[in-house]
Design a protein around this motif. Structure first.
Motif, PDB file in Angstrom:
ATOM      1  N   ASN A 119      -5.379  21.983 -64.955  1.00  0.00           N
ATOM      2  CA  ASN A 119      -5.223  21.774 -63.650  1.00  0.00           C
ATOM      3  C   ASN A 119      -6.883  21.767 -62.944  1.00  0.00           C
ATOM      4  N   LEU A 120      -7.773  22.567 -63.417  1.00  0.00           N
ATOM      5  CA  LEU A 120      -9.031  22.436 -62.725  1.00  0.00           C
ATOM      6  C   LEU A 120     -10.042  21.389 -63.117  1.00  0.00           C
ATOM      7  N   ASP A 121      -9.701  20.985 -64.360  1.00  0.00           N
ATOM      8  CA  ASP A 121     -10.770  19.835 -65.077  1.00  0.00           C
ATOM      9  C   ASP A 121     -10.868  18.647 -64.151  1.00  0.00           C
ATOM     10  N   PRO A 122      -9.881  18.037 -63.534  1.00  0.00           N
ATOM     11  CA  PRO A 122      -9.984  16.980 -62.867  1.00  0.00           C
ATOM     12  C   PRO A 122     -11.142  16.910 -61.820  1.00  0.00           C
ATOM     13  N   THR A 123     -11.250  18.092 -61.166  1.00  0.00           N
ATOM     14  CA  THR A 123     -12.402  18.182 -60.156  1.00  0.00           C
ATOM     15  C   THR A 123     -13.720  18.905 -60.656  1.00  0.00           C
ATOM     16  N   TRP A 124     -13.775  18.934 -61.958  1.00  0.00           N
ATOM     17  CA  TRP A 124     -14.875  19.625 -62.409  1.00  0.00           C
ATOM     18  C   TRP A 124     -15.131  20.980 -61.988  1.00  0.00           C
ATOM     19  N   SER A 125     -14.317  21.585 -61.820  1.00  0.00           N
ATOM     20  CA  SER A 125     -14.154  23.089 -61.135  1.00  0.00           C
ATOM     21  C   SER A 125     -13.905  24.235 -62.135  1.00  0.00           C
ATOM     22  N   THR A 126     -13.329  23.911 -63.261  1.00  0.00           N
ATOM     23  CA  THR A 126     -13.302  24.862 -64.652  1.00  0.00           C
ATOM     24  C   THR A 126     -14.864  25.547 -64.589  1.00  0.00           C
ATOM     25  N   PRO A 127     -14.776  26.898 -64.864  1.00  0.00           N
ATOM     26  CA  PRO A 127     -15.968  27.384 -65.014  1.00  0.00           C
ATOM     27  C   PRO A 127     -16.588  27.137 -66.198  1.00  0.00           C
ATOM     28  N   GLY A 128     -17.645  26.842 -66.378  1.00  0.00           N
ATOM     29  CA  GLY A 128     -18.388  26.273 -67.605  1.00  0.00           C
ATOM     30  C   GLY A 128     -18.434  24.677 -67.859  1.00  0.00           C
ATOM     31  N   SER A 129     -17.811  24.018 -66.880  1.00  0.00           N
ATOM     32  CA  SER A 129     -17.758  22.411 -67.020  1.00  0.00           C
ATOM     33  C   SER A 129     -18.780  21.947 -66.427  1.00  0.00           C
ATOM     34  N   GLN A 130     -19.866  22.550 -65.634  1.00  0.00           N
ATOM     35  CA  GLN A 130     -21.210  21.880 -65.609  1.00  0.00           C
ATOM     36  C   GLN A 130     -22.384  22.505 -66.189  1.00  0.00           C
ATOM     37  N   VAL A 131     -22.083  23.585 -66.777  1.00  0.00           N
ATOM     38  CA  VAL A 131     -23.341  24.102 -67.253  1.00  0.00           C
ATOM     39  C   VAL A 131     -23.094  24.779 -68.995  1.00  0.00           C
ATOM     40  N   THR A 132     -24.103  24.904 -69.633  1.00  0.00           N
ATOM     41  CA  THR A 132     -23.861  25.191 -71.109  1.00  0.00           C
ATOM     42  C   THR A 132     -23.348  26.601 -71.452  1.00  0.00           C
ATOM     43  N   GLN A 133     -23.300  27.539 -70.683  1.00  0.00           N
ATOM     44  CA  GLN A 133     -22.983  28.849 -70.851  1.00  0.00           C
ATOM     45  C   GLN A 133     -21.270  28.852 -71.047  1.00  0.00           C
ATOM     46  N   GLN A 134     -21.033  29.687 -71.960  1.00  0.00           N
ATOM     47  CA  GLN A 134     -19.520  29.863 -72.354  1.00  0.00           C
ATOM     48  C   GLN A 134     -18.755  30.392 -71.105  1.00  0.00           C
ATOM     49  N   ALA A 135     -17.582  30.008 -70.940  1.00  0.00           N
ATOM     50  CA  ALA A 135     -16.681  30.633 -69.717  1.00  0.00           C
ATOM     51  C   ALA A 135     -15.465  31.177 -70.645  1.00  0.00           C
ATOM     52  N   TYR A 136     -14.993  32.051 -69.915  1.00  0.00           N
ATOM     53  CA  TYR A 136     -13.866  32.833 -70.222  1.00  0.00           C
ATOM     54  C   TYR A 136     -12.472  31.885 -70.360  1.00  0.00           C
ATOM     55  N   LEU A 137     -12.445  31.162 -69.284  1.00  0.00           N
ATOM     56  CA  LEU A 137     -10.914  30.522 -69.460  1.00  0.00           C
ATOM     57  C   LEU A 137     -10.913  29.355 -70.460  1.00  0.00           C
ATOM     58  N   SER A 138     -12.258  28.665 -70.648  1.00  0.00           N
ATOM     59  CA  SER A 138     -12.309  27.651 -71.595  1.00  0.00           C
ATOM     60  C   SER A 138     -11.993  28.271 -72.874  1.00  0.00           C
ATOM     61  N   THR A 139     -12.645  29.595 -73.239  1.00  0.00           N
ATOM     62  CA  THR A 139     -12.475  30.180 -74.412  1.00  0.00           C
ATOM     63  C   THR A 139     -11.033  30.319 -74.664  1.00  0.00           C
ATOM     64  N   ALA A 140     -10.405  31.032 -73.552  1.00  0.00           N
ATOM     65  CA  ALA A 140      -9.070  31.465 -73.640  1.00  0.00           C
ATOM     66  C   ALA A 140      -8.104  30.131 -74.213  1.00  0.00           C
ATOM     67  N   ALA A 141      -8.391  29.040 -73.325  1.00  0.00           N
ATOM     68  CA  ALA A 141      -7.729  27.751 -73.575  1.00  0.00           C
ATOM     69  C   ALA A 141      -7.937  27.355 -74.956  1.00  0.00           C
ATOM     70  N   SER A 142      -8.801  27.520 -75.726  1.00  0.00           N
ATOM     71  CA  SER A 142      -9.059  27.141 -77.045  1.00  0.00           C
ATOM     72  C   SER A 142      -8.575  28.119 -78.134  1.00  0.00           C
ATOM     73  N   THR A 143      -8.254  29.213 -77.752  1.00  0.00           N
ATOM     74  CA  THR A 143      -8.087  30.400 -78.565  1.00  0.00           C
ATOM     75  C   THR A 143      -6.888  29.984 -79.586  1.00  0.00           C
ATOM     76  N   GLY A 144      -5.665  29.306 -79.108  1.00  0.00           N
ATOM     77  CA  GLY A 144      -4.604  29.069 -80.119  1.00  0.00           C
ATOM     78  C   GLY A 144      -5.110  28.009 -81.242  1.00  0.00           C
TER      79      GLY A 144
END
Length: 422
Positions: A200-225
């Motif tokens: 839901n956040l990706d289309p506006t590049w507002s997902t934490p970590g989408s514009q920086v190289t540091q790891q973000a919690y939501l992106s990590t959680a979304a890839s955990t599966g």
């Protein structure tokens, strides 16, 4: 796992994504089904089932179901021409034993002589050892006859048998490390909501970590599966570590998205990026989204509504050479800067009741233009050695207009995450 009144009068309130359809299963149920392929759903009632999928849900130490089949075409079942297959299991915290009986009934000519089975054990851990009728089952990440694999996003162990005669019973044994149903309860939902929230956040590049190289919690959680799917067969120790860390990770993801709460309507937000040593004053959603990896410092004031007499645009300019954002009412592009691709709101052109001037400061050390209006902003400029340029760039309100916050991607993502475990 959910519990409720045995009378069936329990009311549950949940928010679901529009693509989700809630389905509830009694604890310990075995749900039989056939594989369905997209584009190949017509006429399935008349087909004989050469593959059966048996999904076992947690919550009890035993369960049983009965599968009825007939030719799907005639009324011969009225004269007893059908088959009924009983499936049962027992389990403890390390082993599950599933028995598929020889079908009962007088049968019918079309009944499959052979079939294969897919056993799905929901809320399970990876296999330590497994067998089908005494034959060992091996690991294959992509599945296949006489193999097991792990579906991380659904937290499910999957056993696939080879083709087996329907005239013989089937015994499936699955041994895992000790598991408690309560430990895995809610993990599947949290994994799913992490993916949906990020999407839901990706289309506006507002997902934490989408514009920086540091790891973000939501992106990590979304890839955990997907990480669990891979680690189940390649590194059991890392699987356990990743699984145990997921719910704390998910909690951090929730807090991470909470911190992205959009500013109040018409607010002028002061942002800061430590790497660039850059302050950025945003008065529009486009500006805020474009710089959402900046840290929010404070609200400098509030802008008038569109169409208010005596207002002028607040423009933003960017210098690539000194990595600096500059918010100003100047219409001529400052030397060394280029106009931003977005509009940045409005300010009053002259002093009005309830307004304060918008002031500009410069830091030679940081190479940073700073536009502020609040007492806190002015104090910040003095604290960090900024020099006032003795120019007023309009006027802004000190009090927030009485507006209702509209719905947003942020609110939608927060609702998804909140409802995963609540």
């Amino acid at each position: 796992l959910l519990t409720g009144d045995i009378s069936g009068h329990t009311l549950l309130t949940k928010s679901l994504e529009i693509s989700e359809i809630p389905v509830f299963f009694r604890a310990g149920s075995i749900i039989p089904r056939i594989p369905i392929e997209v584009g190949d759903t017509l006429g399935t009632a008349q087909r004989q089932y050469t593959t059966l999928v048996l999904t076992i849900y947690p919550g009890t130490t035993s369960g049983q179901t009965s599968i009825y089949e007939d030719d799907g075409k005639t009324t011969d079942y009225l004269s007893g021409k059908f088959c009924r297959t009983t499936v049962s299991y027992t389990r403890n915290n390390i082993e599950l034993k599933l028995v598929i009986s020889v079908p009962s009934g007088s049968g019918y000519p079309e009944f499959p002589i052979y079939r294969n089975y897919v056993i799905e054990v929901v809320n399970s851990l990876p296999v330590v050892s497994a067998s089908v009728n005494g034959v060992s089952v091996s690991y294959s990440r992509v599945g296949g006859p006489n193999t097991w694999h792990y579906d991380g996003p659904s937290v499910t162990t999957v056993i696939e048998t080879d083709v087996i005669s329907t005239s013989t019973s089937v015994l499936v044994s699955v041994i895992t490390n000790p598991v408690l149903d309560s430990t895995l309860s809610g993990v599947k939902g949290a994994l799913s909501k992490s993916v949906l929230s990020k999407r839901n956040l990706d289309p506006t590049w507002s997902t934490p970590g989408s514009q920086v190289t540091q790891q973000a919690y939501l992106s990590t959680a979304a890839s955990t599966g997907f990480a669990l799917s891979y680690l189940a067969g390649s590194d059991p120790s890392a699987f356990t570590t990743t699984l145990n860390a997921f719910l704390p990770l998910f909690s951090n993801a929730v807090r991470e998205i909470q911190n992205l709460e959009p500013p109040p309507p018409r607010a002028l937000i002061q942002l800061w990026d430590d790497d660039r040593q850059d302050n950025c004053l945003c008065a529009s959603e486009d500006c805020y989204n474009d710089n959402n990896y900046y840290q929010l410092l404070r609200i400098e004031g509030y802008q008038p509504s569109v169409g208010t007499p005596g207002t002028m645009p607040l423009n933003d300019y960017w210098s690539q050479d000194i990595t600096d954002n500059y918010a100003t009412t100047e219409t001529n592009t400052p030397q060394g800067y280029s106009p931003a691709a977005f509009s940045n709101g409005l300010v009053y052109s002259a002093s009005q009741p309830g307004t304060v001037p918008l002031l500009v400061f410069w830091s030679e050390e940081r190479k940073d233009m700073l536009t502020v209006a609040s007492d806190e902003g002015i104090q910040y400029a003095k604290q960090y050695g900024y020099k006032e340029l003795n120019t007023t760039k309009g006027y802004v309100l000190t009090q927030q207009p009485n507006l209702k916050l509209s719905s947003s991607r942020w609110a939608y993502s927060m609702e998804l995450l909140y409802n995963a475990l609540n």
